[in-house]
Design a protein around this motif. Structure first.
Motif, mmCIF file in Angstrom:
data_model
loop_
_atom_site.group_PDB
_atom_site.id
_atom_site.type_symbol
_atom_site.label_atom_id
_atom_site.label_comp_id
_atom_site.label_asym_id
_atom_site.label_seq_id
_atom_site.Cartn_x
_atom_site.Cartn_y
_atom_site.Cartn_z
ATOM 1 N N VAL A 110 0.942 -1.254 0.225
ATOM 2 C CA VAL A 110 -0.093 0.063 -0.115
ATOM 3 C C VAL A 110 0.837 1.290 0.019
ATOM 4 C CG1 VAL A 110 -1.652 1.171 1.234
ATOM 5 C CG2 VAL A 110 -2.008 -1.104 1.058
ATOM 6 N N LEU A 111 1.994 1.212 0.758
ATOM 7 C CA LEU A 111 2.625 2.453 0.918
ATOM 8 C C LEU A 111 3.545 2.590 -0.381
ATOM 9 C CD1 LEU A 111 4.125 2.140 4.576
ATOM 10 C CD2 LEU A 111 2.540 3.752 3.786
ATOM 11 N N ASP A 112 3.850 1.534 -1.160
ATOM 12 C CA ASP A 112 4.341 1.787 -2.545
ATOM 13 C C ASP A 112 3.476 2.373 -3.253
ATOM 14 O OD1 ASP A 112 7.046 0.576 -1.645
ATOM 15 O OD2 ASP A 112 6.559 -1.572 -2.504
ATOM 16 N N LYS A 113 2.115 1.988 -3.190
ATOM 17 C CA LYS A 113 1.338 2.620 -4.267
ATOM 18 C C LYS A 113 1.007 4.063 -3.849
ATOM 19 C CE LYS A 113 0.548 -1.120 -6.584
ATOM 20 N NZ LYS A 113 0.812 -1.059 -7.948
ATOM 21 N N HIS A 114 1.668 4.649 -2.726
ATOM 22 C CA HIS A 114 1.620 6.010 -2.186
ATOM 23 C C HIS A 114 2.681 7.178 -2.406
ATOM 24 C CE1 HIS A 114 -2.381 4.453 -0.802
ATOM 25 N NE2 HIS A 114 -2.898 5.609 -0.667
ATOM 26 N N GLN A 115 3.804 6.281 -2.772
ATOM 27 C CA GLN A 115 5.241 6.573 -2.896
ATOM 28 C C GLN A 115 5.736 7.515 -1.396
ATOM 29 O OE1 GLN A 115 2.682 8.038 -5.548
ATOM 30 N NE2 GLN A 115 3.407 6.296 -6.470
ATOM 31 N N ALA A 116 5.359 6.270 -0.601
ATOM 32 C CA ALA A 116 5.564 6.538 0.661
ATOM 33 C C ALA A 116 6.610 5.332 0.983
ATOM 34 C CB ALA A 116 4.357 6.660 1.686
ATOM 35 N N SER A 117 7.555 5.623 1.993
ATOM 36 C CA SER A 117 8.671 4.607 2.394
ATOM 37 C C SER A 117 8.261 4.127 3.888
ATOM 38 C CB SER A 117 10.051 5.367 2.307
ATOM 39 O OG SER A 117 9.976 6.529 3.300
ATOM 40 N N ILE A 118 8.636 3.017 4.321
ATOM 41 C CA ILE A 118 8.841 2.532 5.314
ATOM 42 C C ILE A 118 10.149 1.894 5.816
ATOM 43 C CG2 ILE A 118 7.761 0.288 4.829
ATOM 44 C CD1 ILE A 118 6.417 0.097 7.655
ATOM 45 N N ARG A 119 10.592 2.105 7.177
ATOM 46 C CA ARG A 119 11.821 1.526 7.444
ATOM 47 C C ARG A 119 11.379 0.982 9.123
ATOM 48 N NH1 ARG A 119 16.640 5.449 9.319
ATOM 49 N NH2 ARG A 119 15.414 6.815 10.323
ATOM 50 N N VAL A 120 12.313 0.007 9.298
ATOM 51 C CA VAL A 120 12.316 -0.454 10.723
ATOM 52 C C VAL A 120 13.548 -0.456 11.385
ATOM 53 C CG1 VAL A 120 12.473 -2.783 9.967
ATOM 54 C CG2 VAL A 120 11.762 -2.658 11.958
ATOM 55 N N LYS A 121 13.611 0.133 12.620
ATOM 56 C CA LYS A 121 14.940 0.115 13.220
ATOM 57 C C LYS A 121 14.546 -0.379 14.701
ATOM 58 C CE LYS A 121 13.651 5.079 13.838
ATOM 59 N NZ LYS A 121 14.098 6.361 13.626
ATOM 60 N N ASP A 122 15.895 -0.545 15.430
ATOM 61 C CA ASP A 122 15.772 -1.101 16.637
ATOM 62 C C ASP A 122 15.061 -0.004 17.777
ATOM 63 O OD1 ASP A 122 16.756 -3.451 16.040
ATOM 64 O OD2 ASP A 122 18.651 -3.104 16.321
ATOM 65 N N ASN A 123 14.232 -0.337 18.820
ATOM 66 C CA ASN A 123 14.076 0.688 19.759
ATOM 67 C C ASN A 123 15.140 0.586 20.924
ATOM 68 O OD1 ASN A 123 12.661 2.662 20.927
ATOM 69 N ND2 ASN A 123 10.770 1.476 21.309
ATOM 70 N N ARG A 124 15.149 1.547 21.933
ATOM 71 C CA ARG A 124 15.920 1.384 22.880
ATOM 72 C C ARG A 124 15.220 1.579 24.378
ATOM 73 N NH1 ARG A 124 18.664 -0.168 19.596
ATOM 74 N NH2 ARG A 124 20.662 0.314 19.054
ATOM 75 N N PRO A 125 15.172 0.645 25.173
ATOM 76 C CA PRO A 125 16.366 -0.631 25.133
ATOM 77 C C PRO A 125 15.939 -1.786 24.701
ATOM 78 C CG PRO A 125 15.245 -0.546 27.333
ATOM 79 C CD PRO A 125 14.678 0.504 26.450
ATOM 80 N N ALA A 126 14.618 -2.052 24.177
ATOM 81 C CA ALA A 126 14.296 -3.134 23.464
ATOM 82 C C ALA A 126 13.095 -2.914 22.748
ATOM 83 C CB ALA A 126 13.981 -4.302 24.530
ATOM 84 N N GLY A 127 12.873 -3.625 21.575
ATOM 85 C CA GLY A 127 11.703 -3.423 20.518
ATOM 86 C C GLY A 127 12.196 -3.071 19.511
ATOM 87 N N SER A 128 11.080 -2.471 18.695
ATOM 88 C CA SER A 128 11.256 -2.139 17.033
ATOM 89 C C SER A 128 10.520 -0.840 17.171
ATOM 90 C CB SER A 128 10.757 -3.107 16.267
ATOM 91 O OG SER A 128 11.414 -4.529 16.740
ATOM 92 N N VAL A 129 10.986 -0.004 15.770
ATOM 93 C CA VAL A 129 10.247 1.266 15.695
ATOM 94 C C VAL A 129 9.896 1.091 14.095
ATOM 95 C CG1 VAL A 129 10.297 3.717 15.582
ATOM 96 C CG2 VAL A 129 11.329 2.573 17.462
ATOM 97 N N PHE A 130 8.790 1.273 13.697
ATOM 98 C CA PHE A 130 8.328 1.311 12.391
ATOM 99 C C PHE A 130 8.012 2.747 12.178
ATOM 100 C CE2 PHE A 130 7.853 -3.248 13.212
ATOM 101 C CZ PHE A 130 7.940 -3.680 12.299
ATOM 102 N N GLU A 131 8.834 3.083 10.992
ATOM 103 C CA GLU A 131 8.657 4.595 10.599
ATOM 104 C C GLU A 131 8.249 4.672 9.172
ATOM 105 O OE1 GLU A 131 11.183 8.538 11.605
ATOM 106 O OE2 GLU A 131 11.952 7.451 9.845
ATOM 107 N N VAL A 132 7.040 5.405 8.973
ATOM 108 C CA VAL A 132 6.361 5.709 7.647
ATOM 109 C C VAL A 132 6.618 6.987 7.375
ATOM 110 C CG1 VAL A 132 4.293 5.445 6.068
ATOM 111 C CG2 VAL A 132 4.736 3.868 8.010
ATOM 112 N N VAL A 133 7.177 7.441 6.185
ATOM 113 C CA VAL A 133 7.339 8.863 5.600
ATOM 114 C C VAL A 133 6.459 9.118 4.370
ATOM 115 C CG1 VAL A 133 8.876 10.672 5.172
ATOM 116 C CG2 VAL A 133 9.622 8.780 6.552
ATOM 117 N N PHE A 134 5.598 10.009 4.308
ATOM 118 C CA PHE A 134 4.883 10.591 3.291
ATOM 119 C C PHE A 134 5.430 11.708 2.506
ATOM 120 C CE2 PHE A 134 1.725 8.356 6.087
ATOM 121 C CZ PHE A 134 1.067 7.438 5.034
ATOM 122 N N ALA A 135 5.730 11.719 1.306
ATOM 123 C CA ALA A 135 6.657 12.604 0.760
ATOM 124 C C ALA A 135 5.626 13.746 0.352
ATOM 125 C CB ALA A 135 7.456 12.033 -0.395
#
Length: 289
Positions: free
Chosen positions: A264-289
């Protein structure tokens, strides 16, 4: 599938052995043409092995896909049975016992939550099917993303822990508007928040942030759960893929959520990336240009 691989390897070994035998026979009969026979034979073997390697990769990929589909069907069966069983028990309790109005309303609220869970899963499967068939056109219109995210957070909010505290902590900048497919992006936000809750421990906080910065819109969903290994970060958006081993996994899911998010994000020319959270877990970040 395993039997097919054994037959495939047996044929490869037989073909290579036959080729080496005929090469030996040709060299014995025409020793002066040794260089030509070895050169052409080596080239043929290389081409043959190259083709066999790619065929092996295709077979292995198909085998893995079939295994993932099998796990998907088992997961869907479990995901359907669990809320249906819960709804059935709640309705039977209302039917067979004398309950006061507050108890009845509480049971109805719990049933509606299970119905919403079923509805989300069905919508995911339908949307994934339409994406695969390229039959979904992603109709776009301007809408209030802040209101959409806020509504989803309120719907998925969990307040059944100690002191009745809220588990989803949200920081939503008001009046952020974007142009996109509201239905599909609702699925994106829902899947990201549900995924964060799913892979967190009970009563563990999930943070949702929506803000604009330098002409871009950012959506961040962070959890403090089990995290994602680096070697799996590039695979979590594949269809049917789920983090961890099928034998030891305890979390529920179908493996479609993050696949839908990425498509869905590809169809909206948006990006998503996942990175490590601190001290544990994950962060999903979506960017709409």
């Amino acid at each position: 599938m395993r039997k097919s691989l054994v037959i495939f390897y047996a044929i490869i070994i037989y073909a290579v052995a036959e080729l080496m035998w005929w090469g030996y026979m040709l060299v014995s009969l025409q020793p002066r043409r040794f260089a030509m026979i070895m050169g052409e034979g080596s080239m043929f073997v290389l081409v043959f092995l190259f083709g066999a390697f790619h065929l092996h990769r295709s077979i292995s990929k198909e085998q893995k896909l079939q295994e993932q589909k099998k796990n998907f069907l088992l997961s869907v069966t479990h995901e359907l049975k669990s809320p249906l069983a819960s709804i059935k028990i709640l309705l039977q309790t209302i039917q067979k016992r004398e309950l006061n109005r507050a108890q009845i309303l509480d049971f109805i609220d719990k049933s509606l939550l299970d119905v919403e869970r079923l509805d989300d899963m069905v919508e995911n499967m339908l949307l994934a099917s339409k994406i695969d068939n390229q039959s979904y056109t992603f109709p776009k219109a301007q809408f209030n993303l802040s209101m959409l995210v806020d509504n989803i957070v309120n719907r998925l909010q969990i307040t059944k822990c100690d002191c009745n505290q809220q588990i989803i902590h949200s920081e939503i900048e008001p009046k952020i508007e974007i142009t996109g497919d509201k239905f599909a992006l609702t699925s994106v936000v829902t899947n990201l928040v549900e995924n964060a809750i799913k892979y967190s421990k009970p009563c563990q906080a999930v943070d949702v942030k929506l803000f604009s910065k330098e002409g871009r819109v950012y959506l961040q969903v962070a959890d403090h759960g089990i995290g994602i290994a680096d070697n799996e970060k590039t695979r979590i958006f594949d269809k049917f893929y789920r983090v961890g081993s099928e034998d030891t996994r305890n979390t529920k899911g179908t493996g479609l959520g993050l696949y839908i998010v990425k498509e869905v994000l590809d169809k909206h020319q948006a990006s998503i990336r996942v990175k490590d959270n601190r001290p544990a877990g994950s962060v999903f970040e979506v960017v709409f240009a």
